[in-house]
Each structure stands twice: as C-alpha cells, then as structure tokens.
Design an enzyme around this catalytic site. Structure first.
Site, PDB file in Angstrom:
ATOM      1  N   GLY A   1       0.802  -1.214   0.000  1.00 22.04           N
ATOM      2  CA  GLY A   1       0.000   0.000   0.000  1.00 22.04           C
ATOM      3  C   GLY A   1       0.832   1.259   0.000  1.00 22.04           C
ATOM      4  N   ASP A   2       1.712   1.398   0.985  1.00 23.61           N
ATOM      5  CA  ASP A   2       2.592   2.575   1.052  1.00 23.61           C
ATOM      6  C   ASP A   2       4.038   2.151   1.224  1.00 23.61           C
ATOM      7  OD1 ASP A   2       2.365   1.597   3.606  1.00 23.61           O
ATOM      8  OD2 ASP A   2       2.167   3.556   4.569  1.00 23.61           O
TER       9      ASP A   2
END
Length: 350
Positions: free
Chosen positions: A255-256
C-alpha cells in the site's frame, strides 16, 4: 512492301493491328535498322512518332556492336537466341525477347517480339501500363500481380507481427508495472533482484537494497479519503523516480511500501545522503483538493557487499529490520544495516 506482303509467304497475312494484339511489344525493323512498325505497348515505351528512327537511338543490345551503323541483320544475327536489350532513356529498364528475319535472307528486315524482364514493376509505374498493354499469353503481368500480392501479404504479416509484438510488450509491461504509480511491481522487482544476485556470482557489480515505508500515510486515507491517498502515492513515486538513476529499479510492493535496488556508489555517506534527500522531499506539504497533506518516510538499507553469501531473502529481511529501527527511533530516518551492527558481521539469516 507492307507487313501483309512481308509475312504472307503464300500462307499467312497479318496486318499490323493484329500483330499488335498478339505481340503488343513487337518491333519491325528494316534492313538498315530503321523502325517500320511497332506494337501499341512499345509505342507507349519509346513513343508513337518513332517510325523511321533508328533502332540504336532507343535501345542498346546486351553485347557491343562492332560497327557504328547498326543494321537489321546485326539484330537478326541473334535469331534463335534470347535477346537482351536496355532502354537508353531508362537504362535500368531491361527487355528480353527474340528476333526473326522477315523475307528471304532478311530482305524485309527483322521482327522483334519483346517483353519486360525483372524490372516489369518499374516499367508499369514509369510508363503507366495496365493489363491491357500485355498479350493475354504473357505471364509477366501475372507475375507482377503475384509479386504485388506477395508484397501485400508480407506487409500485412509484418504489420501483424508488429502489432503482436507491441501487444506482447504492453502485456509484459502491464504484468510488471504497478497500475497506480507506474513503478515496477513486486514481480518485476523480484526478477530484478534475482538477476542482480545472480550477477554477483559472475563478477557483477554490488548493489544496495532500500526499503521505504511512508510515515503518516494512514492518516491521509482516513481523513481525506483514498483519492487523496492515491495522489500522495503518485507524488511519492515521482520523487523516487527523480532521485534515482536509470540503472536503478524502483518498485511499489505494498500500500505505502516501496523498495529500491540501487547500483553504483554504495558508500554509507552517499546512501545516507540519498535517503535524507528522499525524506526531505517527502516531508514537503502536498496539496490535495484544497487540503494540505503531510507525510514522511522511514528507510532501511542493506548493501550486497556486506554479505559473504548472497541471499536475497536475507538482504530483504535485514533492510526491513533497519526500516523498523528507523521507525522506532522517531520515523523520518534512514538507517543502514551495517550501522546497526558495527562490531559484528551482518547476519547471514537476517
């Protein structure tokens, strides 16, 4: 004497127009090499006003003539053999055919029946010829059609091959690309890392493996929504592109989460300076639909030259451990695996 009489011989009489239908590229030369009559296609090639002009002003035989003055007998001497000519106005256009003498001992001259050789396509283009300009029994136009058909088929096959190759490259690119950021995805990164590890065994250059996690990113998604989060991820990806070099690999693997395979200068000071630049740029305010987002980044870096046995899993695990050590020390930091264990070798198991 007319061609009627010249060809009659008590058995056959053919007027020029009939000759033109049977042999559209015939030439009738008199005993001195002057043109007496010609077929309609030949008229398109050398002109309709050539009656009375000499053969050698339009053509060149495929062998040298021994005398300057060219008579029909010299062309007729090739009787029974294949005749090769070229056009003086278009030297690249060749013709071929046969010559026969007309009348006893060639008294009425020579009849040449010609056709184009391998340059038929050029001749058709230059002289504006059509199928009607060739005798029905002449296979030249059919060969031209076959050539054009072959060229068209080969062209279409080439275009199809190009489209298939483009589709293959596009599919491969999509399979190895993160759709949101345009960076490499995890599969692409794993392939690059495996290649870099294999290269070390064959004298390849050392490399660094950096694991980056965005700090405070969850707060952006929670307060401003996923659209804002996607925008922030795009900004982070652009920063990573700009801070790395062409031979480096940058991938989004979560995701990040991002991983970087860095080549070249691997000194601790330079790696830390790179990490500091990336973090400083990530911490700059990001405007999203009237709001301001603030994030940071934590980075852990492992260097391949610090390992006796090159193991991708061990390097990834060590870079991950250095990343979380950065987070435990206040986030917004870059830490090297080698700095976490200054008095001991890096663990082979991570």
């Amino acid at each position: 004497m007319s061609m009627h009489g010249a060809l009659e011989s008590g058995r056959l009489e053919l007027p020029p127009e009939v000759m033109g239908q049977l042999m559209p590229m015939f030439l009738w030369l008199d005993r001195h090499g002057g043109i007496r009559c010609l077929g309609p296609t030949m008229a398109k090639v050398i002109g309709e006003d050539v009656i009375g002009t000499r053969f050698e002003t339009h053509f060149k035989l495929g062998r040298a003539w021994s005398r300057r003055e060219v008579g029909a007998g010299e062309v007729g001497a090739t009787q029974g053999r294949r005749l090769h000519l070229s056009l003086l106005r278009h030297p690249d256009i060749s013709l071929r055919g046969r010559a026969v003498e007309i009348g006893p001992n060639g008294r009425e001259g020579v009849l040449l029946n010609l056709t184009f050789g391998i340059h038929i396509a050029d001749a058709v283009r230059i002289f504006g010829l059509t199928e009607a300009d060739f005798a029905p029994s002449d296979l030249a136009i059919e060969l031209l059609y076959l050539r054009e058909a072959k060229a068209a088929v080969l062209g279409e096959l080439k275009a199809l091959t190009g489209r298939l190759e483009e589709a293959r490259r596009s599919a491969m690119s999509q399979a190895l690309t993160d759709p949101l950021t345009g960076l490499a995805n995890r599969r692409a990164f794993d392939l690059a890392l495996d290649k870099a590890i294999a290269g070390l065994a064959h004298g390849g250059g050392a490399f660094a493996l950096a694991h980056l996690d965005l700090d405070h990113f969850k707060a952006v998604n929670d307060t401003l929504g996923h659209a804002a989060g996607d925008h922030v991820l795009g900004c982070a990806a652009q920063i990573l592109r700009e801070e790395t070099r062409g031979g480096d690999v940058v991938a989004r693997v979560g995701g990040d989460e991002f991983v970087l395979l860095l080549r070249g200068a691997l000194q601790s000071e330079r790696l830390k300076a790179l990490g500091a630049r990336i973090i400083a740029r990530l911490e700059a305010p990001i405007a999203v639909e009237g709001a301001v987002c603030r994030i940071s980044g934590s980075i852990g870096i492992a260097v391949s030259s610090d390992y006796e046995s090159h193991d991708a899993e061990a390097m990834l695990a060590d870079a991950d451990a250095a990343l979380y050590e950065s987070k435990r020390n206040g986030r917004g930091r870059c830490m090297l695996v080698r700095d976490l264990r200054p008095d001991a070798e890096v663990s082979q198991a991570g």
